[in-house]
Design an enzyme around this catalytic site. Structure first.
Site, PDB file in Angstrom:
ATOM      1  N   HIS A 189       0.865  -1.194   0.000  1.00 16.66           N
ATOM      2  CA  HIS A 189       0.000   0.000   0.000  1.00 16.66           C
ATOM      3  C   HIS A 189       0.896   1.238   0.000  1.00 16.66           C
ATOM      4  CE1 HIS A 189      -3.328   2.557   0.610  1.00 16.66           C
ATOM      5  NE2 HIS A 189      -3.762   2.179   1.807  1.00 16.66           N
TER       6      HIS A 189
ATOM      7  N   HIS B 111      -0.334  -0.980 -11.196  1.00 19.11           N
ATOM      8  CA  HIS B 111      -1.287  -0.535 -10.175  1.00 19.11           C
ATOM      9  C   HIS B 111      -2.506  -1.436 -10.226  1.00 19.11           C
ATOM     10  CE1 HIS B 111      -3.958   2.031  -7.818  1.00 19.11           C
ATOM     11  NE2 HIS B 111      -2.871   2.640  -7.371  1.00 19.11           N
TER      12      HIS B 111
ATOM     13  N   ASP C  53       4.151   6.488  -7.179  1.00 20.85           N
ATOM     14  CA  ASP C  53       5.191   6.245  -6.181  1.00 20.85           C
ATOM     15  C   ASP C  53       6.585   6.213  -6.782  1.00 20.85           C
ATOM     16  OD1 ASP C  53       3.567   6.127  -3.922  1.00 20.85           O
ATOM     17  OD2 ASP C  53       2.857   4.166  -4.553  1.00 20.85           O
TER      18      ASP C  53
HETATM   19  N1  ACO Z   1       6.957  -5.888 -12.368  1.00 22.99           N
HETATM   20  C1  ACO Z   1       6.888  -6.959 -13.197  1.00 22.99           C
HETATM   21  N2  ACO Z   1       5.748  -7.565 -13.586  1.00 22.99           N
HETATM   22  C2  ACO Z   1       4.620  -7.063 -13.101  1.00 22.99           C
HETATM   23  C3  ACO Z   1       4.584  -5.943 -12.229  1.00 22.99           C
HETATM   24  C4  ACO Z   1       5.824  -5.352 -11.882  1.00 22.99           C
HETATM   25  N3  ACO Z   1       5.864  -4.292 -11.071  1.00 22.99           N
HETATM   26  N4  ACO Z   1       3.308  -5.666 -11.908  1.00 22.99           N
HETATM   27  C5  ACO Z   1       2.553  -6.558 -12.543  1.00 22.99           C
HETATM   28  N5  ACO Z   1       3.329  -7.417 -13.273  1.00 22.99           N
HETATM   29  C6  ACO Z   1       2.885  -8.481 -14.179  1.00 22.99           C
HETATM   30  C7  ACO Z   1       2.328  -9.670 -13.406  1.00 22.99           C
HETATM   31  O1  ACO Z   1       3.352 -10.608 -13.127  1.00 22.99           O
HETATM   32  C8  ACO Z   1       1.322 -10.187 -14.385  1.00 22.99           C
HETATM   33  O2  ACO Z   1       2.008 -10.873 -15.401  1.00 22.99           O
HETATM   34  P1  ACO Z   1       1.311 -12.131 -16.173  1.00 22.99           P
HETATM   35  O3  ACO Z   1       0.080 -11.592 -16.812  1.00 22.99           O
HETATM   36  O4  ACO Z   1       2.348 -12.606 -17.146  1.00 22.99           O
HETATM   37  O5  ACO Z   1       1.025 -13.129 -15.090  1.00 22.99           O
HETATM   38  C9  ACO Z   1       0.741  -8.933 -15.026  1.00 22.99           C
HETATM   39  O6  ACO Z   1       1.787  -7.959 -14.918  1.00 22.99           O
HETATM   40  C10 ACO Z   1      -0.523  -8.407 -14.386  1.00 22.99           C
HETATM   41  O7  ACO Z   1      -0.232  -8.057 -13.055  1.00 22.99           O
HETATM   42  P2  ACO Z   1      -1.153  -8.419 -11.802  1.00 22.99           P
HETATM   43  O8  ACO Z   1      -0.331  -9.218 -10.833  1.00 22.99           O
HETATM   44  O9  ACO Z   1      -2.460  -8.968 -12.230  1.00 22.99           O
HETATM   45  O10 ACO Z   1      -1.416  -7.000 -11.228  1.00 22.99           O
HETATM   46  P3  ACO Z   1      -1.966  -6.739  -9.800  1.00 22.99           P
HETATM   47  O11 ACO Z   1      -3.145  -5.875  -9.927  1.00 22.99           O
HETATM   48  O12 ACO Z   1      -2.145  -7.997  -9.034  1.00 22.99           O
HETATM   49  O13 ACO Z   1      -0.763  -5.970  -9.109  1.00 22.99           O
HETATM   50  C11 ACO Z   1       0.516  -4.283  -8.188  1.00 22.99           C
HETATM   51  C12 ACO Z   1      -0.733  -4.604  -8.988  1.00 22.99           C
HETATM   52  C13 ACO Z   1       0.487  -4.990  -6.813  1.00 22.99           C
HETATM   53  C14 ACO Z   1       0.581  -2.774  -7.929  1.00 22.99           C
HETATM   54  C15 ACO Z   1       1.733  -4.741  -9.001  1.00 22.99           C
HETATM   55  O14 ACO Z   1       1.750  -4.087 -10.260  1.00 22.99           O
HETATM   56  C16 ACO Z   1       3.048  -4.523  -8.278  1.00 22.99           C
HETATM   57  O15 ACO Z   1       3.444  -5.360  -7.468  1.00 22.99           O
HETATM   58  N6  ACO Z   1       3.757  -3.384  -8.539  1.00 22.99           N
HETATM   59  C17 ACO Z   1       4.960  -3.062  -7.859  1.00 22.99           C
HETATM   60  C18 ACO Z   1       4.653  -2.469  -6.490  1.00 22.99           C
HETATM   61  C19 ACO Z   1       4.141  -1.055  -6.576  1.00 22.99           C
HETATM   62  O16 ACO Z   1       4.713  -0.196  -7.218  1.00 22.99           O
HETATM   63  N7  ACO Z   1       3.036  -0.811  -5.886  1.00 22.99           N
HETATM   64  C20 ACO Z   1       2.475   0.531  -5.810  1.00 22.99           C
HETATM   65  C21 ACO Z   1       1.081   0.572  -6.207  1.00 22.99           C
HETATM   66  S1  ACO Z   1       0.551   2.246  -6.052  1.00 22.99           S
HETATM   67  C22 ACO Z   1      -0.050   2.414  -4.478  1.00 22.99           C
HETATM   68  O17 ACO Z   1      -0.294   1.467  -3.796  1.00 22.99           O
HETATM   69  C23 ACO Z   1      -0.280   3.798  -3.968  1.00 22.99           C
END
Ligand code: ACO
Length: 433
Positions: free
Chosen positions: A268, A309, A367
């Site tokens: 978060h 996100h 972020d």
């Molecule tokens: N790096 C690499 N691959 C990623 C990333 C990433 N940062 N984010 C998503 N993916 C990939 C997943 O592995 C998935 O791949 P696939 O389709 O081959 O399986 C695809 O992209 C879709 O991603 P999901 O996991 O479905 O996305 P989800 O909604 O679950 O995750 C999240 C969102 C948690 C923000 C994720 O993108 C992440 O972990 N990002 C990095 C952490 C971050 O920056 N968080 C800040 C969010 S902003 C906030 O909270 C204010």
């Protein structure tokens, strides 16, 4: 074109009577199936993580993740970030309307006159270890405000709620800055009421009794923008935590402390801190390829922090604003050639062109840039989430007030799908194997 449905019917494969449910529409966004009466039919819905559940109705913030829209009280975030300061945005979130010039002056004067902490609160800080994380200190000290400001608080009285909102908005920056000062062993700096909200926070963080801090207007503006962009974000985990805690009629300061606890998590509010840690780990532009490869590798848990996100499947509108601010700050400080910032910009460019990130719509989020801006301003990583908390206090208190103004709101009490043991008989300890 088909009309919007107004009713949904649940049918059962055992011949039980179907259940008809109304469909409700808001002013924007998805319609919702009203399942409030479903439990009377002996059935619950199952939705861990609230992926499809609207837990309340709210007039405050609207997000369309597909289109990349964020509105506070109907105003697009881009317009607010361009034309307003955090005081106006806080007034908007809490009171529902942007203030006129007189209202803004009065609101700002009220907040400014509440910035000092009860002197005994400094003893609470001194009870913590010096190496305590600022978020740990904030959870404790904001919670302890319930012991200092509880006597007049009546959550059912609009004026009391307003006073509480003012107290929190005014005092949380002081608490956040003091949690940093305590951590580095410097004396607490009292608020300077001739400064604006952003400048005052920077003064409390960076001034010492021996050295005056003269806020740089470009940095103060950038900081104010960080506050605006993080002020509210609909029913996210910490806001839902504040609402759930408050739904029982709990003390508002304790509810905000619960929100701070929820925000602390890396999934978060901790993402900007994690982004900077990742950049430090990458260390050099020559190693970006190696980390991009790891981010794509499904057998590796590494993810590119600051990318992607849960809600925004298009560009996070806040990220575009923060990106511009980031360049303004780097130019102002002459940091365009700083190795860490060059690394961040190179990573951004490579990821934006890479097929893996492009096809999954993984854009840099707010972020990614806010971490870089705060680092450039000399704010340590450990304070990033604390600053997020002070910005989000405006949203939390607006949402808490909205819930308590609604006389029909109910205590939050989710149901469950029980998967444990069925009934079994007690076995005395001597007979247990
Ligand atoms: N790096 C690499 N691959 C990623 C990333 C990433 N940062 N984010 C998503 N993916 C990939 C997943 O592995 C998935 O791949 P696939 O389709 O081959 O399986 C695809 O992209 C879709 O991603 P999901 O996991 O479905 O996305 P989800 O909604 O679950 O995750 C999240 C969102 C948690 C923000 C994720 O993108 C992440 O972990 N990002 C990095 C952490 C971050 O920056 N968080 C800040 C969010 S902003 C906030 O909270 C204010």
């Amino acid at each position: 074109m088909t009309n919007k449905p107004t009713k949904a019917t649940i049918t059962f494969d055992n011949g039980a009577a179907p259940i008809e449910l109304p469909i409700l529409s808001g002013s924007l966004g998805n319609d919702v199936i009203d399942i409030r009466n479903l439990s009377k039919h002996g059935i619950f819905t199952y939705d861990p993580g609230f992926m499809s559940t609207a837990a309340c109705n709210s007039n405050i913030t609207f997000i369309d993740g597909e289109k990349g829209l964020l509105y506070y009280r109907g105003y697009p975030i881009e317009q607010l970030a361009e034309h307003c300061d955090f005081m106006e945005v806080s007034h908007l979130l809490i009171n529902g309307e942007l203030p006129n010039a007189t209202q803004k002056q009065e609101f700002t004067r009220t907040i400014t006159s509440h910035t000092m902490l009860h002197d005994q609160l400094s003893n609470i800080f001194r009870g913590f270890r010096r190496d305590a994380h600022p978020m740990a200190v904030m959870v404790g000290v904001v919670g302890s405000m319930s012991a200092f400001y509880h006597t007049k608080g009546d959550i059912h009285d609009a004026q009391s709620r307003e006073i509480t909102a003012h107290q929190l908005l005014a005092k949380v920056p002081t608490i956040a800055a003091w949690s940093y000062k305590y951590n580095i062993g410097q004396p607490f700096m009292y608020p300077a009421n001739h400064l604006n909200y952003a400048e005052n926070f920077m003064h409390m963080m960076f001034a010492t009794p021996c050295e005056q801090y003269v806020p740089n207007p470009v940095l103060a503006k950038a900081f104010d923008r960080i506050l605006i962009l993080h002020a509210d974000h609909e029913q996210n985990a910490s806001t839902s935590t504040v609402r759930l805690a408050g739904s029982s009629g709990a003390n508002p300061f304790a509810c905000i402390a619960a929100g701070i606890a929820s925000l602390w998590g890396p999934a978060h509010g901790g993402a900007n801190e994690a982004t900077l840690k990742m950049l430090e780990e990458i260390g050099d532009i020559s190693r970006i390829g190696e980390f991009i490869k790891r981010a794509k590798d499904k057998t590796d848990t590494f993810r590119l922090m600051g990318f992607g996100h849960r809600v925004y499947r298009n560009m996070d509108p806040r990220a575009a604003i923060m990106r511009k601010t980031c360049h303004e700050v780097l130019n102002e400080l002459g940091l365009n050639d700083d190795p860490m910032f060059k690394l961040a910009m190179a990573l951004e460019k490579i990821a934006l062109e890479d097929e893996y990130f492009v096809s999954r719509q993984l854009y840099p989020n707010v972020d990614f840039y806010s971490g870089i801006v705060m680092r450039a301003m000399g704010i340590p990583n450990s304070m990033f989430t604390a600053i997020f908390a002070l910005a989000r206090t405006a949203g939390w208190i607006a949402q808490w007030s909205e819930m308590n103004a609604d006389s029909g709101h109910k205590i939050g009490r989710p149901r469950q799908l029980y998967t444990g043991e069925t009934r079994r008989e007690f076995v005395p300890i001597v007979k247990r194997t």
